[in-house]
Design a protein around this motif. Structure first.
Motif, PDB file in Angstrom:
ATOM      1  N   THR A   9       0.899  -1.480   0.028  1.00  0.00           N
ATOM      2  CA  THR A   9      -0.030   0.028   0.036  1.00  0.00           C
ATOM      3  C   THR A   9       1.009   1.341   0.011  1.00  0.00           C
ATOM      4  OG1 THR A   9      -0.205   0.161   2.441  1.00  0.00           O
ATOM      5  CG2 THR A   9      -1.958  -1.481   1.224  1.00  0.00           C
ATOM      6  N   ILE A  10       2.113   1.150  -0.293  1.00  0.00           N
ATOM      7  CA  ILE A  10       3.176   2.207  -0.569  1.00  0.00           C
ATOM      8  C   ILE A  10       3.521   2.169  -1.727  1.00  0.00           C
ATOM      9  CG2 ILE A  10       5.285   3.095   0.628  1.00  0.00           C
ATOM     10  CD1 ILE A  10       3.189   2.952   2.590  1.00  0.00           C
ATOM     11  N   CYS A  11       3.443   3.295  -2.211  1.00  0.00           N
ATOM     12  CA  CYS A  11       3.595   3.367  -3.597  1.00  0.00           C
ATOM     13  C   CYS A  11       5.276   3.071  -3.923  1.00  0.00           C
ATOM     14  CB  CYS A  11       3.308   4.718  -4.285  1.00  0.00           C
ATOM     15  SG  CYS A  11       3.730   4.937  -6.107  1.00  0.00           S
ATOM     16  N   PRO A  12       5.704   2.240  -4.743  1.00  0.00           N
ATOM     17  CA  PRO A  12       7.218   2.151  -4.998  1.00  0.00           C
ATOM     18  C   PRO A  12       7.765   2.930  -5.768  1.00  0.00           C
ATOM     19  CG  PRO A  12       5.862   0.468  -6.507  1.00  0.00           C
ATOM     20  CD  PRO A  12       4.847   1.117  -5.567  1.00  0.00           C
ATOM     21  N   HIS A  13       6.995   3.793  -6.393  1.00  0.00           N
ATOM     22  CA  HIS A  13       7.852   5.229  -7.212  1.00  0.00           C
ATOM     23  C   HIS A  13       7.868   6.480  -6.559  1.00  0.00           C
ATOM     24  CE1 HIS A  13       6.750   2.491 -10.600  1.00  0.00           C
ATOM     25  NE2 HIS A  13       5.447   1.993 -10.214  1.00  0.00           N
ATOM     26  N   CYS A  14       7.041   6.581  -5.501  1.00  0.00           N
ATOM     27  CA  CYS A  14       7.379   7.904  -4.802  1.00  0.00           C
ATOM     28  C   CYS A  14       7.401   7.690  -3.098  1.00  0.00           C
ATOM     29  CB  CYS A  14       6.146   8.796  -5.138  1.00  0.00           C
ATOM     30  SG  CYS A  14       4.363   8.268  -4.395  1.00  0.00           S
ATOM     31  N   GLY A  15       6.885   6.700  -2.502  1.00  0.00           N
ATOM     32  CA  GLY A  15       7.031   6.190  -1.145  1.00  0.00           C
ATOM     33  C   GLY A  15       5.918   6.667  -0.210  1.00  0.00           C
ATOM     34  N   HIS A  17       1.918   6.728   1.038  1.00  0.00           N
ATOM     35  CA  HIS A  17       0.666   5.855   1.158  1.00  0.00           C
ATOM     36  C   HIS A  17      -0.101   6.025   0.273  1.00  0.00           C
ATOM     37  CE1 HIS A  17      -2.731   3.825   3.308  1.00  0.00           C
ATOM     38  NE2 HIS A  17      -1.584   2.914   3.722  1.00  0.00           N
ATOM     39  N   MET A  18      -0.691   4.934  -0.646  1.00  0.00           N
ATOM     40  CA  MET A  18      -1.887   4.883  -1.515  1.00  0.00           C
ATOM     41  C   MET A  18      -3.274   4.872  -0.765  1.00  0.00           C
ATOM     42  SD  MET A  18      -0.300   2.543  -4.397  1.00  0.00           S
ATOM     43  CE  MET A  18      -0.318   1.261  -3.703  1.00  0.00           C
ATOM     44  N   GLU A  19      -4.019   5.487  -1.367  1.00  0.00           N
ATOM     45  CA  GLU A  19      -5.372   5.578  -1.169  1.00  0.00           C
ATOM     46  C   GLU A  19      -6.313   4.437  -1.236  1.00  0.00           C
ATOM     47  OE1 GLU A  19      -6.626   8.353   0.753  1.00  0.00           O
ATOM     48  OE2 GLU A  19      -4.872   9.681   0.015  1.00  0.00           O
ATOM     49  N   CYS A  37      -2.226   5.187  -5.943  1.00  0.00           N
ATOM     50  CA  CYS A  37      -1.502   6.262  -5.554  1.00  0.00           C
ATOM     51  C   CYS A  37      -2.091   7.507  -6.044  1.00  0.00           C
ATOM     52  CB  CYS A  37      -0.038   6.030  -5.870  1.00  0.00           C
ATOM     53  SG  CYS A  37       1.122   7.535  -5.555  1.00  0.00           S
ATOM     54  N   PHE A  38      -2.652   8.424  -5.488  1.00  0.00           N
ATOM     55  CA  PHE A  38      -3.160   9.553  -5.988  1.00  0.00           C
ATOM     56  C   PHE A  38      -2.228  10.903  -5.508  1.00  0.00           C
ATOM     57  CE2 PHE A  38      -6.912   7.149  -5.948  1.00  0.00           C
ATOM     58  CZ  PHE A  38      -7.602   7.398  -7.314  1.00  0.00           C
ATOM     59  N   ASN A  39      -1.063  10.568  -5.378  1.00  0.00           N
ATOM     60  CA  ASN A  39      -0.006  11.614  -5.437  1.00  0.00           C
ATOM     61  C   ASN A  39       0.361  12.121  -6.844  1.00  0.00           C
ATOM     62  OD1 ASN A  39       2.369  13.278  -4.656  1.00  0.00           O
ATOM     63  ND2 ASN A  39       3.560  11.708  -4.142  1.00  0.00           N
ATOM     64  N   ASP A  40       0.063  13.527  -7.153  1.00  0.00           N
ATOM     65  CA  ASP A  40       0.226  14.092  -8.189  1.00  0.00           C
ATOM     66  C   ASP A  40       1.642  14.501  -8.588  1.00  0.00           C
ATOM     67  OD1 ASP A  40      -2.632  14.167  -9.066  1.00  0.00           O
ATOM     68  OD2 ASP A  40      -2.927  16.174  -8.357  1.00  0.00           O
ATOM     69  N   CYS A  87     -13.934   7.988  -5.733  1.00  0.00           N
ATOM     70  CA  CYS A  87     -14.374   6.728  -5.286  1.00  0.00           C
ATOM     71  C   CYS A  87     -13.308   6.280  -3.997  1.00  0.00           C
ATOM     72  CB  CYS A  87     -14.002   5.577  -6.249  1.00  0.00           C
ATOM     73  SG  CYS A  87     -15.275   5.786  -7.708  1.00  0.00           S
ATOM     74  N   ILE A  88     -12.344   7.430  -3.431  1.00  0.00           N
ATOM     75  CA  ILE A  88     -11.497   7.088  -2.579  1.00  0.00           C
ATOM     76  C   ILE A  88     -12.290   7.277  -1.213  1.00  0.00           C
ATOM     77  CG2 ILE A  88      -9.748   8.266  -0.874  1.00  0.00           C
ATOM     78  CD1 ILE A  88      -8.707   9.624  -3.633  1.00  0.00           C
ATOM     79  N   VAL A  89     -11.898   5.994  -0.238  1.00  0.00           N
ATOM     80  CA  VAL A  89     -12.718   5.896   0.923  1.00  0.00           C
ATOM     81  C   VAL A  89     -11.658   6.003   2.364  1.00  0.00           C
ATOM     82  CG1 VAL A  89     -14.476   4.758  -0.046  1.00  0.00           C
ATOM     83  CG2 VAL A  89     -12.632   3.384   0.700  1.00  0.00           C
ATOM     84  N   ALA A  90     -12.328   6.455   3.286  1.00  0.00           N
ATOM     85  CA  ALA A  90     -11.330   6.672   4.324  1.00  0.00           C
ATOM     86  C   ALA A  90     -11.180   5.213   4.853  1.00  0.00           C
ATOM     87  CB  ALA A  90     -11.958   7.567   5.351  1.00  0.00           C
TER      88      ALA A  90
END
Length: 91
Positions: A9-15, A17-19, A37-40, A87-90
């Protein structure tokens, strides 16, 4: 069904945490949820715009995804920066 792997659940490209993302009722993703990963600022996402345009001639990109149901990781296609955010959920 694969065992849930928290590390994926950690993006290997930017580190980052993914949603957690819950797919709409009618979808082709199959599982109950994905992690995306919704990190722009993620390089994978940023490079995707140029790569997709050069390869297939459309303005689109992709975000890194993890499917905890199958254990698979791969691209999640998007055509705008906001695509999929509804569609992101907490957790």
């Amino acid at each position: 069904m694969a065992d849930f792997d928290e590390a994926k659940t950690i993006c290997p490209h930017c580190g980052q945490h993914m949603e957690k993302w819950v797919s709409p009722a009618v979808n082709s993703w199959g599982g109950e949820c994905l992690y995306i990963c919704f990190n722009d600022e993620c390089g994978y996402y940023q490079r995707g715009w140029d790569h997709t345009f050069k390869k297939i001639g459309i303005k689109a990109s992709y975000r890194h995804r993890y499917d905890p149901n199958t254990g698979q990781c791969g691209p999640f296609p998007v055509n705008t920066p906001d695509a999929g955010r509804d569609c992101i959920v907490a957790e």
